[in-house]
Motif scaffolding. Structure first.
Motif, PDB file in Angstrom:
ATOM      1  N   GLY A 197      15.647  -7.997 -14.842  1.00 33.08           N
ATOM      2  CA  GLY A 197      15.493  -9.395 -14.464  1.00 33.08           C
ATOM      3  C   GLY A 197      14.042  -9.785 -14.263  1.00 33.08           C
ATOM      4  O   GLY A 197      13.613 -10.874 -14.672  1.00 33.08           O
ATOM      5  N   GLN A 198      13.273  -8.895 -13.645  1.00 32.59           N
ATOM      6  CA  GLN A 198      11.857  -9.175 -13.416  1.00 32.59           C
ATOM      7  C   GLN A 198      11.088  -9.256 -14.732  1.00 32.59           C
ATOM      8  O   GLN A 198      10.177 -10.082 -14.880  1.00 32.59           O
ATOM      9  CB  GLN A 198      11.256  -8.093 -12.516  1.00 32.59           C
ATOM     10  N   MET A 199      11.440  -8.411 -15.684  1.00 36.84           N
ATOM     11  CA  MET A 199      10.787  -8.451 -16.996  1.00 36.84           C
ATOM     12  C   MET A 199      11.043  -9.781 -17.703  1.00 36.84           C
ATOM     13  O   MET A 199      10.138 -10.373 -18.297  1.00 36.84           O
ATOM     14  CB  MET A 199      11.283  -7.301 -17.879  1.00 36.84           C
ATOM     15  N   ILE A 200      12.271 -10.239 -17.638  1.00 39.41           N
ATOM     16  CA  ILE A 200      12.624 -11.508 -18.288  1.00 39.41           C
ATOM     17  C   ILE A 200      11.889 -12.670 -17.624  1.00 39.41           C
ATOM     18  O   ILE A 200      11.339 -13.544 -18.302  1.00 39.41           O
ATOM     19  CB  ILE A 200      14.142 -11.722 -18.255  1.00 39.41           C
ATOM     20  N   LYS A 201      11.848 -12.670 -16.292  1.00 36.21           N
ATOM     21  CA  LYS A 201      11.148 -13.742 -15.562  1.00 36.21           C
ATOM     22  C   LYS A 201       9.651 -13.726 -15.864  1.00 36.21           C
ATOM     23  O   LYS A 201       9.046 -14.782 -16.092  1.00 36.21           O
ATOM     24  CB  LYS A 201      11.378 -13.589 -14.061  1.00 36.21           C
ATOM     25  N   LEU A 202       9.054 -12.539 -15.878  1.00 32.83           N
ATOM     26  CA  LEU A 202       7.622 -12.437 -16.142  1.00 32.83           C
ATOM     27  C   LEU A 202       7.307 -12.832 -17.584  1.00 32.83           C
ATOM     28  O   LEU A 202       6.267 -13.444 -17.849  1.00 32.83           O
ATOM     29  CB  LEU A 202       7.127 -11.016 -15.866  1.00 32.83           C
ATOM     30  N   SER A 203       8.195 -12.499 -18.515  1.00 33.00           N
ATOM     31  CA  SER A 203       8.006 -12.885 -19.919  1.00 33.00           C
ATOM     32  C   SER A 203       7.959 -14.398 -20.050  1.00 33.00           C
ATOM     33  O   SER A 203       7.120 -14.955 -20.770  1.00 33.00           O
ATOM     34  CB  SER A 203       9.131 -12.317 -20.784  1.00 33.00           C
ATOM     35  N   TYR A 227      13.601 -19.510 -24.624  1.00 36.45           N
ATOM     36  CA  TYR A 227      14.146 -18.206 -25.021  1.00 36.45           C
ATOM     37  C   TYR A 227      13.209 -17.517 -26.010  1.00 36.45           C
ATOM     38  O   TYR A 227      12.993 -16.297 -25.931  1.00 36.45           O
ATOM     39  CB  TYR A 227      15.533 -18.387 -25.624  1.00 36.45           C
ATOM     40  N   LEU A 228      12.644 -18.291 -26.934  1.00 35.69           N
ATOM     41  CA  LEU A 228      11.686 -17.729 -27.892  1.00 35.69           C
ATOM     42  C   LEU A 228      10.443 -17.212 -27.177  1.00 35.69           C
ATOM     43  O   LEU A 228       9.882 -16.172 -27.554  1.00 35.69           O
ATOM     44  CB  LEU A 228      11.299 -18.774 -28.932  1.00 35.69           C
ATOM     45  N   LEU A 229      10.002 -17.921 -26.141  1.00 40.32           N
ATOM     46  CA  LEU A 229       8.857 -17.466 -25.354  1.00 40.32           C
ATOM     47  C   LEU A 229       9.150 -16.111 -24.717  1.00 40.32           C
ATOM     48  O   LEU A 229       8.304 -15.211 -24.684  1.00 40.32           O
ATOM     49  CB  LEU A 229       8.503 -18.480 -24.267  1.00 40.32           C
ATOM     50  N   ILE A 230      10.354 -15.955 -24.213  1.00 46.45           N
ATOM     51  CA  ILE A 230      10.757 -14.681 -23.609  1.00 46.45           C
ATOM     52  C   ILE A 230      10.710 -13.567 -24.646  1.00 46.45           C
ATOM     53  O   ILE A 230      10.186 -12.468 -24.386  1.00 46.45           O
ATOM     54  CB  ILE A 230      12.172 -14.789 -22.999  1.00 46.45           C
ATOM     55  N   LEU A 259      19.305  -9.917 -22.762  1.00 50.45           N
ATOM     56  CA  LEU A 259      18.735 -10.882 -23.710  1.00 50.45           C
ATOM     57  C   LEU A 259      19.802 -11.432 -24.649  1.00 50.45           C
ATOM     58  O   LEU A 259      19.799 -12.625 -24.990  1.00 50.45           O
ATOM     59  CB  LEU A 259      17.623 -10.221 -24.526  1.00 50.45           C
ATOM     60  N   LEU A 260      20.729 -10.571 -25.046  1.00 54.03           N
ATOM     61  CA  LEU A 260      21.812 -11.003 -25.930  1.00 54.03           C
ATOM     62  C   LEU A 260      22.703 -12.018 -25.228  1.00 54.03           C
ATOM     63  O   LEU A 260      23.110 -13.029 -25.827  1.00 54.03           O
ATOM     64  CB  LEU A 260      22.643  -9.791 -26.371  1.00 54.03           C
ATOM     65  N   PHE A 261      22.985 -11.772 -23.965  1.00 59.92           N
ATOM     66  CA  PHE A 261      23.819 -12.688 -23.181  1.00 59.92           C
ATOM     67  C   PHE A 261      23.127 -14.047 -23.030  1.00 59.92           C
ATOM     68  O   PHE A 261      23.744 -15.097 -23.231  1.00 59.92           O
ATOM     69  CB  PHE A 261      24.101 -12.072 -21.807  1.00 59.92           C
ATOM     70  N   ILE A 262      21.844 -14.022 -22.692  1.00 59.42           N
ATOM     71  CA  ILE A 262      21.091 -15.273 -22.540  1.00 59.42           C
ATOM     72  C   ILE A 262      21.020 -16.008 -23.877  1.00 59.42           C
ATOM     73  O   ILE A 262      21.213 -17.222 -23.946  1.00 59.42           O
ATOM     74  CB  ILE A 262      19.669 -14.985 -22.019  1.00 59.42           C
ATOM     75  N   GLY A 263      20.752 -15.266 -24.943  1.00 61.53           N
ATOM     76  CA  GLY A 263      20.660 -15.867 -26.265  1.00 61.53           C
ATOM     77  C   GLY A 263      21.973 -16.501 -26.704  1.00 61.53           C
ATOM     78  O   GLY A 263      21.980 -17.568 -27.318  1.00 61.53           O
ATOM     79  N   PHE A 264      23.089 -15.857 -26.372  1.00 56.39           N
ATOM     80  CA  PHE A 264      24.401 -16.386 -26.721  1.00 56.39           C
ATOM     81  C   PHE A 264      24.653 -17.715 -26.008  1.00 56.39           C
ATOM     82  O   PHE A 264      25.136 -18.677 -26.617  1.00 56.39           O
ATOM     83  CB  PHE A 264      25.487 -15.376 -26.361  1.00 56.39           C
ATOM     84  N   ILE A 284       0.675 -20.740 -23.064  1.00 62.70           N
ATOM     85  CA  ILE A 284       1.563 -21.489 -23.936  1.00 62.70           C
ATOM     86  C   ILE A 284       0.977 -21.699 -25.330  1.00 62.70           C
ATOM     87  O   ILE A 284       1.688 -21.585 -26.334  1.00 62.70           O
ATOM     88  CB  ILE A 284       1.934 -22.849 -23.287  1.00 62.70           C
ATOM     89  N   PHE A 285      -0.306 -21.991 -25.425  1.00 63.65           N
ATOM     90  CA  PHE A 285      -0.907 -22.267 -26.734  1.00 63.65           C
ATOM     91  C   PHE A 285      -0.973 -20.997 -27.589  1.00 63.65           C
ATOM     92  O   PHE A 285      -0.726 -21.031 -28.792  1.00 63.65           O
ATOM     93  CB  PHE A 285      -2.299 -22.882 -26.569  1.00 63.65           C
ATOM     94  N   LEU A 286      -1.296 -19.889 -26.947  1.00 63.44           N
ATOM     95  CA  LEU A 286      -1.316 -18.617 -27.658  1.00 63.44           C
ATOM     96  C   LEU A 286       0.098 -18.226 -28.089  1.00 63.44           C
ATOM     97  O   LEU A 286       0.310 -17.702 -29.184  1.00 63.44           O
ATOM     98  CB  LEU A 286      -1.929 -17.530 -26.779  1.00 63.44           C
ATOM     99  N   SER A 287       1.075 -18.492 -27.227  1.00 60.18           N
ATOM    100  CA  SER A 287       2.468 -18.196 -27.550  1.00 60.18           C
ATOM    101  C   SER A 287       2.936 -19.032 -28.743  1.00 60.18           C
ATOM    102  O   SER A 287       3.617 -18.526 -29.637  1.00 60.18           O
ATOM    103  CB  SER A 287       3.365 -18.469 -26.339  1.00 60.18           C
ATOM    104  N   ILE A 288       2.569 -20.307 -28.747  1.00 60.07           N
ATOM    105  CA  ILE A 288       2.934 -21.188 -29.856  1.00 60.07           C
ATOM    106  C   ILE A 288       2.258 -20.720 -31.146  1.00 60.07           C
ATOM    107  O   ILE A 288       2.861 -20.745 -32.227  1.00 60.07           O
ATOM    108  CB  ILE A 288       2.549 -22.650 -29.547  1.00 60.07           C
TER     109      ILE A 288
END
Length: 230
Positions: A145-151, A125-128, A85-90, A159-163
């Motif tokens: 990797g599967q956790m990140i994809k599923l997130s 990224y925020l959704l993840i 997550l840190l790598f993706i966020g960077f 999407i509306f609940l996430s927002i």
């Protein structure tokens, strides 16, 4: 005065929950700070998710002991997820910063479109980040990797609940910034309250996917500890 009536009242239950959230939040802050964030924030966050999820299911357990057992058991797996997550966020941050500077230095419709695209990736990224905790406890056997994809998938699927959860988070930041007295209360509960609310809202969505199975609970770690001891 009827003691049983008091402890079974809604007021008592709410105060009891707030007290437990406060304890969990203090543990999360302390453990995250000890490792300067980088070394301990993800294991502490996963422990927080498991404990609060167990509280939502009205399970009874020792919070302090449970927190450290989960922290220890999930440490390396959670750290692996944190590094990803840190790598993706960077990368996302560098893209946003690069295209923002590009638009400032060389304004054009094309560069503006690229800047907006980078902001969209930031939103993804925020959704993840919103869903990674629930995914971790509801689907503990998935790879990093599967956790990140599923997130990300769950973020889009709801999407509306996430927002809405993002707006709650933004509102808490505004309260802390502009309403110091009320903000101090928000800070006391901060992450634990965020986890509680997000799990409350997201719980039906995730339970519909696991078909009667239970997510990670505090009791799972006690059984693991006993098995390892034997």
């Amino acid at each position: 005065m009827d003691f049983n009536k008091i402890i079974n009242s809604k007021t008592y239950n709410v105060l009891d929950l707030l007290f437990k959230l406060l304890i969990v939040n203090v543990l999360w802050v302390v453990m995250s700070t000890i490792g300067l964030g980088v070394l301990t924030i993800m294991p502490a966050s996963i422990a927080t998710y498991v404990i609060i999820n167990s509280l939502i299911f009205d399970r009874h357990f020792p919070i302090f002991k449970s927190f450290f057992i989960i922290f220890k058991k999930e440490y390396w797996r959670a750290q692996k997820l944190f590094i990803a997550l840190l790598f993706i966020g960077f990368i996302v941050y560098m893209d946003i910063d690069f295209f923002y500077q590009l638009v400032v230095d060389q304004p054009s419709a094309f560069f503006s479109a690229l800047a907006l695209l980078s902001l969209f990736f930031g939103f993804l990224y925020l959704l993840i980040l919103i869903h990674i905790g629930p995914v971790y406890i509801y689907f503990p056997k998935l790879s990093t990797g599967q956790m990140i994809k599923l997130s990300l998938l769950m973020g889009f699927r709801h999407i509306f609940l996430s927002i809405f959860i993002l707006l709650l988070l933004a509102l808490s930041i505004v309260v802390v910034r502009y309403l110091p007295i009320l903000g101090s209360m928000v800070v006391l509960f901060s992450f634990a309250l965020f986890v509680y609310l997000s799990l409350r809202y997201l719980r039906p969505k995730y339970e519909s996917l696991i078909h009667g199975s239970e997510p990670l609970m505090v009791s799972d770690y006690y059984f693991k500890t006993e098995d390892n001891g034997n």
